[in-house]
Design a protein around this motif. Structure first.
Motif, PDB file in Angstrom:
ATOM      1  N   UNK A 106       0.679  -1.276  -0.064  1.00 49.17           N
ATOM      2  CA  UNK A 106      -0.168  -0.070  -0.023  1.00 49.17           C
ATOM      3  C   UNK A 106       0.744   1.442   0.189  1.00 49.17           C
ATOM      4  N   UNK A 107       2.106   1.329  -0.312  1.00 50.24           N
ATOM      5  CA  UNK A 107       3.025   2.183  -0.264  1.00 50.24           C
ATOM      6  C   UNK A 107       3.396   2.659  -1.679  1.00 50.24           C
ATOM      7  N   UNK A 108       3.798   3.858  -2.187  1.00 52.54           N
ATOM      8  CA  UNK A 108       4.049   4.304  -3.312  1.00 52.54           C
ATOM      9  C   UNK A 108       5.525   3.689  -3.710  1.00 52.54           C
ATOM     10  N   UNK A 109       6.459   3.611  -2.962  1.00 49.47           N
ATOM     11  CA  UNK A 109       7.849   3.158  -2.827  1.00 49.47           C
ATOM     12  C   UNK A 109       8.493   2.827  -1.797  1.00 49.47           C
ATOM     13  N   UNK A 110       9.442   2.468  -1.595  1.00 53.09           N
ATOM     14  CA  UNK A 110      10.194   1.675  -0.563  1.00 53.09           C
ATOM     15  C   UNK A 110      10.562   2.611   0.745  1.00 53.09           C
ATOM     16  N   UNK A 111      10.243   3.737   0.560  1.00 59.02           N
ATOM     17  CA  UNK A 111      10.294   4.801   1.621  1.00 59.02           C
ATOM     18  C   UNK A 111       9.026   5.882   1.744  1.00 59.02           C
ATOM     19  N   UNK A 112       8.596   6.140   2.634  1.00 59.33           N
ATOM     20  CA  UNK A 112       7.629   7.256   2.691  1.00 59.33           C
ATOM     21  C   UNK A 112       8.013   8.435   3.445  1.00 59.33           C
ATOM     22  N   UNK A 118       7.435  16.665  16.218  1.00 62.27           N
ATOM     23  CA  UNK A 118       7.750  15.726  17.280  1.00 62.27           C
ATOM     24  C   UNK A 118       8.434  16.435  18.328  1.00 62.27           C
ATOM     25  N   UNK A 119       7.738  16.137  19.394  1.00 65.19           N
ATOM     26  CA  UNK A 119       7.841  17.041  20.542  1.00 65.19           C
ATOM     27  C   UNK A 119       7.780  18.554  20.389  1.00 65.19           C
ATOM     28  N   UNK A 120       7.013  18.905  19.274  1.00 59.93           N
ATOM     29  CA  UNK A 120       6.842  20.256  19.128  1.00 59.93           C
ATOM     30  C   UNK A 120       7.914  20.911  18.127  1.00 59.93           C
ATOM     31  N   UNK A 121       8.783  20.109  17.718  1.00 61.35           N
ATOM     32  CA  UNK A 121       9.826  20.266  16.650  1.00 61.35           C
ATOM     33  C   UNK A 121       9.246  20.171  15.397  1.00 61.35           C
ATOM     34  N   UNK A 122       9.652  21.139  14.510  1.00 61.51           N
ATOM     35  CA  UNK A 122       9.400  20.579  13.138  1.00 61.51           C
ATOM     36  C   UNK A 122      10.201  19.566  12.641  1.00 61.51           C
ATOM     37  N   UNK A 123       9.577  18.366  11.960  1.00 62.22           N
ATOM     38  CA  UNK A 123      10.635  17.498  11.472  1.00 62.22           C
ATOM     39  C   UNK A 123      10.199  16.674  10.113  1.00 62.22           C
ATOM     40  N   UNK A 124      11.019  16.505   9.476  1.00 57.92           N
ATOM     41  CA  UNK A 124      10.890  15.714   8.174  1.00 57.92           C
ATOM     42  C   UNK A 124      11.543  14.394   8.271  1.00 57.92           C
ATOM     43  N   UNK A 125      10.510  13.332   8.204  1.00 60.19           N
ATOM     44  CA  UNK A 125      10.858  11.990   8.763  1.00 60.19           C
ATOM     45  C   UNK A 125      10.597  11.196   7.346  1.00 60.19           C
ATOM     46  N   UNK A 126      11.578  10.173   7.258  1.00 57.78           N
ATOM     47  CA  UNK A 126      11.358   9.215   6.068  1.00 57.78           C
ATOM     48  C   UNK A 126      11.173   7.578   6.720  1.00 57.78           C
ATOM     49  N   UNK A 127      10.453   7.019   6.278  1.00 64.17           N
ATOM     50  CA  UNK A 127      10.671   5.558   6.895  1.00 64.17           C
ATOM     51  C   UNK A 127      10.573   4.678   5.695  1.00 64.17           C
ATOM     52  N   UNK A 128      11.620   3.543   5.862  1.00 64.87           N
ATOM     53  CA  UNK A 128      11.784   2.568   4.640  1.00 64.87           C
ATOM     54  C   UNK A 128      10.866   1.510   5.048  1.00 64.87           C
ATOM     55  N   UNK A 129      10.498   0.664   4.148  1.00 64.50           N
ATOM     56  CA  UNK A 129       9.711  -0.686   4.241  1.00 64.50           C
ATOM     57  C   UNK A 129      10.415  -1.832   3.562  1.00 64.50           C
ATOM     58  N   UNK A 130      10.700  -2.839   4.445  1.00 63.04           N
ATOM     59  CA  UNK A 130      11.410  -3.848   3.863  1.00 63.04           C
ATOM     60  C   UNK A 130      10.562  -4.969   2.838  1.00 63.04           C
ATOM     61  N   UNK A 131       9.167  -4.731   3.161  1.00 60.05           N
ATOM     62  CA  UNK A 131       8.390  -5.503   2.226  1.00 60.05           C
ATOM     63  C   UNK A 131       8.167  -4.982   0.888  1.00 60.05           C
ATOM     64  N   UNK A 132       8.704  -3.661   0.548  1.00 61.34           N
ATOM     65  CA  UNK A 132       8.681  -2.989  -0.731  1.00 61.34           C
ATOM     66  C   UNK A 132      10.125  -3.522  -1.426  1.00 61.34           C
ATOM     67  N   UNK A 133      10.026  -4.560  -2.141  1.00 60.77           N
ATOM     68  CA  UNK A 133      11.410  -5.031  -2.848  1.00 60.77           C
ATOM     69  C   UNK A 133      12.721  -4.944  -1.961  1.00 60.77           C
ATOM     70  N   UNK A 134      12.431  -5.462  -0.613  1.00 60.60           N
ATOM     71  CA  UNK A 134      13.409  -5.481   0.287  1.00 60.60           C
ATOM     72  C   UNK A 134      14.109  -4.290   0.586  1.00 60.60           C
ATOM     73  N   UNK A 135      12.957  -3.270   0.711  1.00 65.62           N
ATOM     74  CA  UNK A 135      13.475  -1.893   1.076  1.00 65.62           C
ATOM     75  C   UNK A 135      14.672  -1.461   0.064  1.00 65.62           C
ATOM     76  N   UNK A 136      14.800  -1.788  -1.064  1.00 64.52           N
ATOM     77  CA  UNK A 136      15.860  -1.337  -1.893  1.00 64.52           C
ATOM     78  C   UNK A 136      15.834   0.137  -2.377  1.00 64.52           C
ATOM     79  N   UNK A 137      17.045   0.686  -2.304  1.00 65.73           N
ATOM     80  CA  UNK A 137      16.967   2.030  -2.891  1.00 65.73           C
ATOM     81  C   UNK A 137      17.205   2.151  -4.353  1.00 65.73           C
TER      82      UNK A 137
END
Ligand SMILES: [Zn+2]
Length: 297
Positions: A106-112, A118-137
């Motif tokens: 249900x993801x477009x790519x191996x990272x979203x 986060x605790x009031x700080x502006x954060x840009x976060x990425x998370x990878x997913x192993x199920x999407x072609x082994x989390x490959x880059x």
């Protein structure tokens, strides 16, 4: 004379195929200590075994909702997806493989990518997913990490990335490898802007991801017992012709040898990151270039 007599009414027997305890889908077995774990309890403890602390692998969306305040974030760059520049076919054509991975996760790519607080700080976060072609880059993952960094520079925020990867995506050949240099240069810009990058290594973080952004964090933390390395142990043993030590390439070994700053239990991860951001997101530094921060993408 017998003491007990069998009465006529027999207990109705259950057909063999129905003689199962219906707990399927309610319990899962811990991969490390074999304890049966009640699913709702496991969710409560963020997919960590309450008996032995084993960290189950989790998906990219779960990661981001565990990180952000109230689990809320805005997804960014979802439109960036891989194409098939090499017309690559292994056991099946690459576009078909991509489509399957998208349906599975249900993801477009191996990272979203996500933007939020986060605790009031502006954060840009990425998370990878192993199920999407082994989390490959591939190119799209590389582009998304680069854009994440550029968003942070534009809006004066921090970058947090949860790595989970088998390495560069072979279906895009050298284009995947080029992402390593592209991301490294974007992170160098982030560094010049004095904005923090926290890299979180999860099980497993290997190959081209380890060799680029995963190891470029201002703070590099890992979940317990995560496999972290570049090449696999067998390849290394064959190359150097030596037996490797026990627990080689696990978080604890890497921490002992100075490759990591800290090992953090998933249940304490969010608090740890907030504490680090409180220290790293110095208001004076964040404001310093507010007027001059331009679009560098
Ligand atoms: Zn366990």
């Amino acid at each position: 004379m017998p003491w007990f007599r069998k009465k006529n009414q027999k207990i109705e027997s259950v057909p063999a195929e129905e003689r199962v305890v219906k707990t399927e889908g309610i319990f899962v077995k811990c991969d490390q200590c074999d304890a049966p774990l009640f699913k709702p309890d496991l969710e409560e403890s963020l997919q960590v075994c309450q008996h032995c602390g084993y960290h189950f692998r989790i998906g990219a969306r779960e990661r981001l909702s565990m990180l952000f305040d109230e689990g809320k974030y805005e997804e960014l760059d979802a439109e960036v997806v891989s194409t098939d520049p090499l017309k690559f076919v292994d056991s099946k054509p690459y576009p078909e493989r991509l489509k399957q991975a998208q349906e599975l996760t249900g993801l477009p790519e191996a990272i979203i990518n996500g933007r939020g607080l986060v605790g009031g700080h502006l954060v840009f976060a990425g998370a990878m997913d192993m199920l999407f072609i082994g989390g490959s880059m591939g190119s799209a993952v590389g582009e998304k990490v680069t854009r994440l960094t550029h968003h942070a520079i534009r809006e004066r925020g921090a970058v947090v990335i949860f790595a989970a990867s088998g390495g560069a995506r072979m279906q895009e050949g050298t284009l995947s490898l080029m992402q390593m240099a592209k991301i490294a240069s974007a992170l160098a810009q982030l560094d010049e802007e004095r904005l923090p990058f926290i890299s979180v290594l999860t099980d497993p973080t290997t190959g081209g991801v380890t060799a680029s952004f995963a190891m470029l964090g201002d703070l590099i933390i890992a979940e317990p017992k995560a496999l972290i390395g570049f090449a696999g142990p067998r390849v290394i043993e064959q190359t150097i012709r030596q037996k490797l030590p026990k627990n080689f390439q696990r978080s604890e070994f890497l921490l002992d040898h100075g490759m990591l700053d800290q090992i953090v239990d998933r249940r304490e991860m969010r608090d740890f990151i907030i504490k680090a951001l409180n220290f790293m997101m110095n208001p004076a530094t964040i404001k310093r270039k507010e007027a001059g921060a331009g679009d560098s993408s």
